[in-house]
Scaffold this motif. Structure first.
Motif, PDB file in Angstrom:
ATOM      1  N   UNK A  59      31.224  32.954 -37.465  1.00 41.34           N
ATOM      2  CA  UNK A  59      29.890  32.795 -36.048  1.00 41.34           C
ATOM      3  C   UNK A  59      29.182  31.967 -36.894  1.00 41.34           C
ATOM      4  N   UNK A  60      28.508  32.221 -38.403  1.00 38.38           N
ATOM      5  CA  UNK A  60      27.694  31.811 -38.828  1.00 38.38           C
ATOM      6  C   UNK A  60      28.075  30.164 -39.078  1.00 38.38           C
ATOM      7  N   UNK A  61      28.952  30.003 -39.295  1.00 34.54           N
ATOM      8  CA  UNK A  61      30.002  28.615 -39.345  1.00 34.54           C
ATOM      9  C   UNK A  61      29.230  28.090 -38.262  1.00 34.54           C
ATOM     10  N   UNK A  62      29.662  28.769 -36.806  1.00 32.89           N
ATOM     11  CA  UNK A  62      29.712  27.448 -35.545  1.00 32.89           C
ATOM     12  C   UNK A  62      28.619  27.529 -35.333  1.00 32.89           C
ATOM     13  N   UNK A  63      27.725  28.740 -35.545  1.00 31.80           N
ATOM     14  CA  UNK A  63      25.774  28.824 -35.361  1.00 31.80           C
ATOM     15  C   UNK A  63      25.928  27.649 -35.969  1.00 31.80           C
ATOM     16  N   UNK A  64      25.245  27.023 -37.664  1.00 29.33           N
ATOM     17  CA  UNK A  64      24.981  26.375 -39.131  1.00 29.33           C
ATOM     18  C   UNK A  64      25.894  25.143 -38.304  1.00 29.33           C
ATOM     19  N   UNK A  65      26.814  24.988 -38.380  1.00 34.48           N
ATOM     20  CA  UNK A  65      27.328  23.489 -37.798  1.00 34.48           C
ATOM     21  C   UNK A  65      26.594  22.777 -36.476  1.00 34.48           C
TER      22      UNK A  65
ATOM     23  N   UNK B 263      25.352  25.117 -19.004  1.00 38.23           N
ATOM     24  CA  UNK B 263      26.872  25.259 -17.488  1.00 38.23           C
ATOM     25  C   UNK B 263      27.883  26.436 -18.074  1.00 38.23           C
ATOM     26  N   UNK B 264      27.859  26.711 -19.502  1.00 43.47           N
ATOM     27  CA  UNK B 264      29.067  27.901 -19.509  1.00 43.47           C
ATOM     28  C   UNK B 264      27.586  29.157 -19.950  1.00 43.47           C
ATOM     29  N   UNK B 265      28.750  30.356 -18.562  1.00 36.78           N
ATOM     30  CA  UNK B 265      26.980  31.226 -19.485  1.00 36.78           C
ATOM     31  C   UNK B 265      28.292  32.568 -19.169  1.00 36.78           C
ATOM     32  N   UNK B 266      27.170  33.383 -20.323  1.00 35.70           N
ATOM     33  CA  UNK B 266      28.143  34.936 -20.523  1.00 35.70           C
ATOM     34  C   UNK B 266      27.173  36.019 -20.663  1.00 35.70           C
ATOM     35  N   UNK B 267      27.790  36.659 -19.118  1.00 36.93           N
ATOM     36  CA  UNK B 267      27.324  38.015 -19.379  1.00 36.93           C
ATOM     37  C   UNK B 267      28.038  39.213 -19.783  1.00 36.93           C
ATOM     38  N   UNK B 268      28.006  40.515 -20.553  1.00 40.97           N
ATOM     39  CA  UNK B 268      28.276  41.180 -21.004  1.00 40.97           C
ATOM     40  C   UNK B 268      27.641  42.739 -21.972  1.00 40.97           C
ATOM     41  N   UNK B 269      28.682  43.458 -22.506  1.00 40.95           N
ATOM     42  CA  UNK B 269      28.714  44.355 -22.787  1.00 40.95           C
ATOM     43  C   UNK B 269      28.432  44.246 -24.697  1.00 40.95           C
ATOM     44  N   UNK B 270      29.267  42.958 -24.930  1.00 43.18           N
ATOM     45  CA  UNK B 270      29.860  42.724 -26.135  1.00 43.18           C
ATOM     46  C   UNK B 270      28.346  42.123 -27.531  1.00 43.18           C
ATOM     47  N   UNK B 271      28.069  42.705 -27.915  1.00 41.07           N
ATOM     48  CA  UNK B 271      26.872  42.470 -28.793  1.00 41.07           C
ATOM     49  C   UNK B 271      27.533  41.508 -30.516  1.00 41.07           C
ATOM     50  N   UNK B 272      26.884  40.833 -31.217  1.00 40.96           N
ATOM     51  CA  UNK B 272      27.435  40.118 -31.830  1.00 40.96           C
ATOM     52  C   UNK B 272      26.689  40.699 -33.363  1.00 40.96           C
TER      53      UNK B 272
END
Length: 463
Positions: free
Chosen positions: A327-333, A390-399
């Motif tokens: 996740x760190x790499x995805x955000x920084x990239x 255009x792509x949204x998600x709502x839910x219970x999942x923490x990071x």
């Protein structure tokens, strides 16, 4: 109580420490997210699968309703291959902000129930809000509406057995998920696996999902200064839910019934669990669930895929942020290729370890160009993401690692600029009520904070 719950779960996780201690590195928790070629994405409507031409027409319209984006050409095909649950059209999606509006909508749906009510929750407290829900559910059960409740054993351990006994004596079927008490275990004793989902389904036609538990901590609003403090001087909780109608509800019903069966619940009576679906709106929705039994978190894999496809913006709000290397790499990239990456995270929390473990990554993210903000005046509990508008998600999942590896979680992905605008407006309101974290100032933080971060990060995998 919430801190005690969290520490208990963390302590339970340490039972596996001896096994994991010999690992030289943390596991890769999602598969290769390289571009996969496959058949065109096919949507499902109220009457079953749509034709390839119909699906393409709807996706083309959605791709034109927001900012230019690769989401609809690259991401959806990969998401289809990873997740497997249908991408459904014909749904109505209502964004619910904070506890009061969510509870009002949920109680109205309970009052209107005719056949059955299925509820699944992590926390259900014996307080004013919990009693309101208990009374509403009991009244419907007495009217002949079958009510079933799945409650997590750790999440509800502070709720008295008298509370649940009253529900059961009225005829409500109550199922304790992975009981703490070994004598109550119906299957394998899996203490570290918790049901973190928040779901309610009424008559197979209306569903609610998101991050909101049943508790008086949500009794105040989060945007009005006057309502941020609850009686007793405690901060209100800021959270987000969805109300869904349409074909996507059937996917949520399947998940509830599968959990009920896996946890050895009472045999299900022949009720109208899957009424004839009818279009309720025009939103395109995919329901995504994850559980520890799977080789990787489907929700997490989908999120990484979406971030990897982002072209203009990634707006992420999350309560418990302890990112893994992927996740760190995805955000920084994303930030490196010019995407506007903004994170809204808590400024105060009910989990000391998670809070400081997440802050330990701020320097790395800020240096990479990721913008970080901390929400003022409330306990932030939302879990939402908006990508390219255009792509949204709502839910219970923490990071955090707990959601990625150990919890049963539930999210909905909603496509299109119309819903994206609503999420964007909500994000902007939270942003206006947040403080920006500036790299130069952050590097001047106290030694005490640095020591807390270093200590908390040692526990990152078990949080």
């Amino acid at each position: 109580m919430r801190l005690f719950r969290h520490l208990l779960v963390s302590a339970i996780a340490l039972l596996g420490l001896a096994i994991l201690w010999g690992c030289s590195s943390l596991p890769v928790i999602v598969p290769d997210l390289g571009l996969r070629r496959g058949p065109p994405v096919q949507l499902e409507g109220a009457r079953g699968p749509l034709s390839a031409a119909q699906s393409k027409s709807i996706l083309d319209r959605l791709s034109q309703s927001g900012q230019p984006t690769d989401i609809f050409s690259r991401h959806l095909a990969l998401e289809e291959a990873l997740v497997g649950s249908p991408l459904t059209t014909g749904n109505r999606v209502l964004l619910l902000q904070d506890g009061p509006s969510t509870y009002q909508a949920m109680l109205a749906a309970i009052s209107a129930a005719q056949d059955h009510i299925h509820m699944e929750t992590y926390i259900l407290e014996d307080d004013e809000v919990g009693q309101r829900f208990a009374q509403a559910l009991i009244e419907k059960q007495q009217q002949g509406v079958q009510v079933r409740l799945i409650r997590d054993s750790v999440g509800t351990m502070g709720t008295s057995e008298t509370f649940f006994r009253r529900l059961m004596e009225s005829g409500i079927q109550v199922l304790e998920f992975n009981p703490i008490n070994p004598a109550a275990v119906r299957t394998e004793w899996l203490l570290n696996q918790r049901d973190h989902r928040k779901l309610m389904i009424v008559d197979g036609r209306t569903a609610f999902l998101g991050g909101i538990n049943i508790s008086s901590v949500y009794s105040g609003g989060s945007f009005s200064r006057a309502s941020r403090v609850r009686p007793g001087g405690e901060a209100s909780w800021r959270d987000t839910d969805l109300q869904l109608q349409g074909p996507a509800v059937a996917e949520l019903q399947k998940l509830f019934l599968a959990t009920w069966e896996a946890q050895k619940g009472e045999p299900l009576q022949s009720l109208n669990h899957f009424p004839e679906p009818v279009p309720a709106g025009h939103q395109v929705v995919r329901v995504i669930a994850s559980s520890p039994e799977e080789p990787y978190s489907l929700i997490y894999a989908t999120l990484l895929s979406a971030i990897g496809s982002a072209e203009s913006s990634v707006y992420l709000t999350n309560a418990y942020f302890v990112p893994d290397p992927q996740l760190l790499a995805a955000l920084m990239d994303a930030a490196a290729r010019g995407v506007d990456v903004k994170l809204i995270l808590p400024s105060q929390t009910d989990s000391w370890l998670v809070f400081h473990a997440g802050r330990g990554y701020y320097d790395l993210l800020l240096t990479a160009g990721v913008k970080i903000y901390e929400r003022r005046g409330v306990i932030l509990h939302s879990k939402t993401v908006l990508i390219d508008g255009v792509w949204a998600t709502v839910g219970s999942t923490n990071l955090d690692w707990r959601s990625f590896l150990h919890n049963h979680e539930l999210n909905a992905v909603v496509l299109g600029g119309e819903f994206g605008q609503q999420v964007n407006a909500m994000f902007a309101k939270d942003l206006a009520a947040s403080n920006a974290i500036v790299l130069e100032q952050w590097r001047r933080r106290s030694l005490d904070l640095r020591l807390k971060e270093a200590f908390a990060r040692l526990w990152a995998y078990w949080l």
